[in-house]
Design an enzyme around this catalytic site. Structure first.
Site, PDB file in Angstrom:
ATOM      1  N   GLY A  78      66.394  75.091  27.870  1.00  0.00           N
ATOM      2  CA  GLY A  78      67.467  74.134  27.961  1.00  0.00           C
ATOM      3  C   GLY A  78      66.820  72.913  27.947  1.00  0.00           C
ATOM      4  N   GLN A 108      62.021  85.904  27.733  1.00  0.00           N
ATOM      5  CA  GLN A 108      62.839  86.329  28.812  1.00  0.00           C
ATOM      6  C   GLN A 108      62.511  87.949  29.191  1.00  0.00           C
ATOM      7  OE1 GLN A 108      66.939  85.765  27.907  1.00  0.00           O
ATOM      8  NE2 GLN A 108      67.232  84.651  29.531  1.00  0.00           N
ATOM      9  N   ARG A 143      45.523 112.833  41.236  1.00  0.00           N
ATOM     10  CA  ARG A 143      44.677 112.388  40.328  1.00  0.00           C
ATOM     11  C   ARG A 143      44.149 111.146  40.802  1.00  0.00           C
ATOM     12  NH1 ARG A 143      45.553 116.474  38.471  1.00  0.00           N
ATOM     13  NH2 ARG A 143      46.102 116.916  36.250  1.00  0.00           N
ATOM     14  N   ASP A 146      38.367  88.220  44.135  1.00  0.00           N
ATOM     15  CA  ASP A 146      38.621  88.852  45.721  1.00  0.00           C
ATOM     16  C   ASP A 146      39.679  88.030  46.537  1.00  0.00           C
ATOM     17  OD1 ASP A 146      36.857  90.915  44.665  1.00  0.00           O
ATOM     18  OD2 ASP A 146      35.240  89.917  45.885  1.00  0.00           O
ATOM     19  N   GLU A 162      63.312  73.186  23.486  1.00  0.00           N
ATOM     20  CA  GLU A 162      64.387  73.689  22.414  1.00  0.00           C
ATOM     21  C   GLU A 162      65.280  72.341  22.767  1.00  0.00           C
ATOM     22  OE1 GLU A 162      66.568  77.234  23.651  1.00  0.00           O
ATOM     23  OE2 GLU A 162      66.819  76.569  25.749  1.00  0.00           O
ATOM     24  N   MET A 165      62.033  86.577  23.475  1.00  0.00           N
ATOM     25  CA  MET A 165      60.949  87.314  23.930  1.00  0.00           C
ATOM     26  C   MET A 165      60.338  86.619  25.328  1.00  0.00           C
ATOM     27  SD  MET A 165      57.532  85.866  21.816  1.00  0.00           S
ATOM     28  CE  MET A 165      56.464  86.858  23.087  1.00  0.00           C
ATOM     29  N   ILE A 188      63.790  81.762  34.180  1.00  0.00           N
ATOM     30  CA  ILE A 188      62.662  81.596  33.514  1.00  0.00           C
ATOM     31  C   ILE A 188      62.413  80.044  33.217  1.00  0.00           C
ATOM     32  CG2 ILE A 188      62.473  83.635  32.072  1.00  0.00           C
ATOM     33  CD1 ILE A 188      63.368  82.197  29.690  1.00  0.00           C
TER      34      ILE A 188
END
EC number: 2.7.1.11
Length: 793
Positions: free
Chosen positions: A585, A674, A301, A171, A639, A672, A539
């Site tokens: 990077g 990104q 709905r 909450d 990487e 994936m 990212i």
């Protein structure tokens, strides 16, 4: 992952020995995703410093019943629980603990095991009970002594009970912390449902009717309702703290009708449990449905979310938050003295703090009192700045004013994306456009970054053009890495043609470089003497001047979800180690923080150089762990961490050295990381900082408008808006230049490097941990600075 020197270890840990101490951890009240991560962190940090750590199963009920409910924890006993929702040690409501007799039995059970340090993970009721227990402790020991249940030695050695709390509640209704454990995961569940509703509703179109989905957060409070409304771009939200005025029914129906006229097929209305009108009359989903059907004839709905909000795997944010809080809780217990009040470990901005537990409880109770007395503005203020800013942002974005109601502005503001796509960019653009229009500006969208800018791909963008953008990944404007330096003449010409008076750039490291180039070109081009602001969106989270960037949270969740699935793929097989390569990077943020959230055994990054001896030590360390009951290992590699120690090299090394104990698999996560829909955090973060940036731009436009035109050439008119510890700060890009390693495209100093020792400790490495940055006991009143440019989000 090189081991620290003995001197370093002594420097950081000489005063933090837990030898001879016993710590117990329990979860109480309603379960929340992330509780297990907190339990894991308490157990492993406690064992690390030499203390005995105990599980108390079934909350306070287990403490009262004793026996097998109180068990000593081992390192291996918390393995594989990081990704599990709920609480594996159980939680229960306990009427007996509310009685004096029940607390006496609980005290006896703790003294028998020498437990005088208690870590409680729960809501305000659970933490209040713990504080009462602490206050009564001395008297309870006296009674036990009188009854002959303990001796003088036991009473003396257990004379003081230390309490540290962590708030576990979906909450987020506990004052003193920006986020409680479980809230972010609950938002993930809500947004997943709302996104699913939106896709099916937008597929349908009945003649003269359209679907209106009322998505109530049953069992949810103000925060979940409000933030989910921001994150999904809801048309209307009902929360107890913001009762609608008389005539709200007509206003809401009018807004829905206008949306239909704009050919919008779907409206989302979110209703929090306990929503009321200004006369204290309950607002229910059934009442709203009947109202819409009766007045508008729209197909309507109702979706009740219920306990689905409590379920599922904890998000990356909750795992990191709970891990940080768990370690901080152990530090607080070790540093506590006889006079230290019971405290709660909290998060303010991006910093862990310790607050007196009862001050937080008192303020939480004051909120309810203000609500009961219909002092709604006071209740909002007491909720804290996080809620207050969410509410103000929602008000800015929720309703389009008529042209006659808009401020008188003749300014044109351009918004654009630069660099690689990042989830949350579209939410930021939507927010900027709508806040800009509300401020009276004419908003222009630039397609394909600065490449589109110099080609003239600039057009006015209206309120309705950004409808539905919040939940979409990537960049709907289009984004390129092109820098403006070679095209200054053409860009300046386009600025003249469209009379651009201010510029908002949303992007990563390239965006910073672009803004620096425009700032430096002011001497030659008067067109760039305008207010310019950058929002970090990447990212990699490698932008100097901010702790967090839009898109990084979504990427972390993608990494963590993938790591969970990869580890699960080995379930039931022989022992296996996974080598996983992440993007980023030269910035090791994704690998390091993703490793913390996924429970990695080792993480290799550029910022922390390593050699073959470190690799060998890591393999040997993991080999020893895999000889125990632990069956899976996880190694992450950024990487660009090392030119020679590639993912293939590390995979082959681990495979060879682990032969006979474990086998290896490798996985390159690639792009994936990104993609996908933005997380609730990135939607909300992008929405709020874009709104704040547009308000800053408005102020700068007014300040720099002289002689019938805008002229702004001071350094404080070209800024980056970023989070720095507790505050959102507008920092001139000219100052950020000195903080930047342009060769490797990273900041010279990165706050998250301080989390790496924490990750290593939880992976059973001996390492140094800088406790000077741990939270210090503060007071709740200090958490409310005046609203300025540096006020926190």
């Amino acid at each position: 992952m090189a081991a620290p020197t003995r001197q370093d270890t002594k420097k950081y840990f000489e005063n933090l020995s837990g030898a001879g101490k016993s710590i117990a951890v329990l979860t109480s009240g309603g379960d929340a995703q992330g509780m297990n991560a907190a339990v894991r962190a308490v157990v492993r940090m406690g064992i690390y410093v030499g203390a005995k750590v105990y599980f108390i199963h079934e909350g306070y009920q287990g403490m009262v019943d004793g026996g097998e409910n109180i068990k000593e924890a081992t390192w291996e006993s918390v393995s594989s629980m990081l990704q599990v929702g709920g609480t594996v040690i159980g939680s229960a409501r306990c009427k007996e603990f509310r009685t004096h007799e029940g607390r006496l039995r609980a005290a006896h059970n703790l003294v028998q095991r020498g437990i005088t340090n208690l870590c409680v993970i729960g809501g305000d009721g659970s933490l209040t009970g713990a504080n009462l227990f602490r206050e009564e402790w001395s008297g309870l020991l006296d009674e036990l002594l009188e009854q002959g249940l303990i001796d003088e030695a036991a009473a003396s050695s257990n004379s003081v009970l230390h309490i540290v709390g962590m708030v576990g509640s979906i909450d987020n209704d506990f004052c003193g912390t920006d986020m409680t454990i479980g809230t972010d995961s609950a938002l993930h569940r809500i947004i997943e449902v709302v996104d699913a509703i939106m896709t099916t509703a937008q597929s349908r179109h009945k003649p003269k009717q359209a679907a209106v989905k009322i998505s109530p957060c049953s069992l949810a409070t103000w925060y979940l309702a409000l933030v989910s409304a921001l994150a999904c771009g809801a048309d209307w939200v009902f929360i107890p703290e913001m009762p609608p005025e008389d005539g709200w029914e007509e206003n809401m129906c009018q807004k829905l009708s206008e949306n239909r006229a704009d050919k919008k097929r779907l409206n989302i209305i979110i209703v929090a449990e306990g929503a009321i009108d200004c006369h204290n009359k309950s607002i229910t989903t059934d009442y709203i449905k009947d109202l819409v059907v009766r007045c508008l004839g729209f197909d309507t709905r109702v979706t009740i979310l219920g306990h689905v909000q409590r379920g599922g795997t904890p998000s990356a944010f909750d795992r990191i938050l709970a891990s940080r809080m768990g370690v901080e809780a152990v530090l607080a217990l070790l540093e506590a003295s006889a006079n230290t009040p019971a405290c709660v470990v909290s998060l303010v901005g991006n910093q862990a703090v310790r607050l007196p537990l009862m001050e937080c409880v008192q303020m939480t109770q004051e909120v309810q009192k203000a609500m009961d007395e219909k002092k709604f503005e006071e209740a909002v203020r007491l909720r804290g700045r996080s809620f207050e800013n969410n509410l103000n942002t929602y008000k800015l974005l929720s309703y389009r004013k008529a042209d006659s109601e808009l401020p008188n502005s003749s300014f044109n503001v351009a918004v654009m994306n630069v660099g690689a796509p990042a989830a949350g960019m579209n939410a930021a653009v939507r927010s900027a456009v709508r806040v800009g229009i509300s401020e009276g500006h004419k908003m222009f969208a630039v397609s394909d970054g600065f490449e589109g800018f110099y080609k003239g791909q600039i057009k006015e963008i209206k309120w309705g053009d950004v409808g539905g953008w919040t939940g979409q990944g990537g960049s709907l404007l289009g984004t390129k890495r092109t820098l403006p330096a070679k095209h200054m003449d053409k860009i300046a010409e386009q600025m003249r043609i469209h009379n651009i008076n201010a510029l908002l750039v949303i992007g990563g490291f390239e965006a910073l470089e672009c803004l620096l180039q425009l700032y430096e070109a002011r001497a030659d081009y008067e067109e760039f003497c305008i207010p310019m602001c950058m929002l970090p969106a990447t990212i990699s989270n490698n932008v100097p001047g901010t702790d967090l960037s839009i898109g990084a949270d979504t990427s972390l969740n993608a990494i963590v979800e993938t790591c969970d699935r990869i580890k699960q793929s080995a379930s039931g097989t022989k022992r296996r180690v996974f080598i996983i390569e992440t993007m980023g990077g030269y910035c090791g943020y994704l690998a390091s923080v993703g490793g913390l959230a996924a429970g990695a055994d080792a993480v290799y990054i550029y910022e922390e150089p390593f050699d073959i001896r470190d690799l060998q030590a890591n393999v040997e360390h993991l080999t020893e762990k895999m000889k125990t009951s632990i069956q899976r290992g996880l190694v992450l590699r950024n990487e660009n961490c090392n030119e020679n120690f590639t993912t293939d090299f590390i995979y082959q090394l681990y495979s060879e050295e682990g032969r006979g104990v474990f086998d290896c698999r490798k996985n390159v996560l690639g792009h994936m990381q990104q993609g996908g829909a933005p997380s609730p955090f990135d939607r909300n973060f992008g929405t709020k900082i874009a709104a704040k940036a547009m308000q800053w731009i408005t102020r700068k436009l007014k300040e720099s408008y002289k002689g019938g035109k805008v002229f702004a050439n001071s350094e404080d008119t070209a800024c980056l808006l970023g989070m720095r510890r507790r505050a959102m700060v507008f920092q001139p890009v000219s100052q950020i230049r000195d903080e930047t390693d342009f060769v490797h495209r990273i900041p010279k100093e990165q706050w998250w490097l301080k989390l790496r020792p924490l990750m290593k400790i939880l992976a059973k490495y001996k390492t140094s941990y800088d406790v000077s940055d741990s939270g210090q006991l503060e007071h709740v009143s200090r958490l409310r600075p005046k609203e300025t440019d540096t006020a926190a989000i």
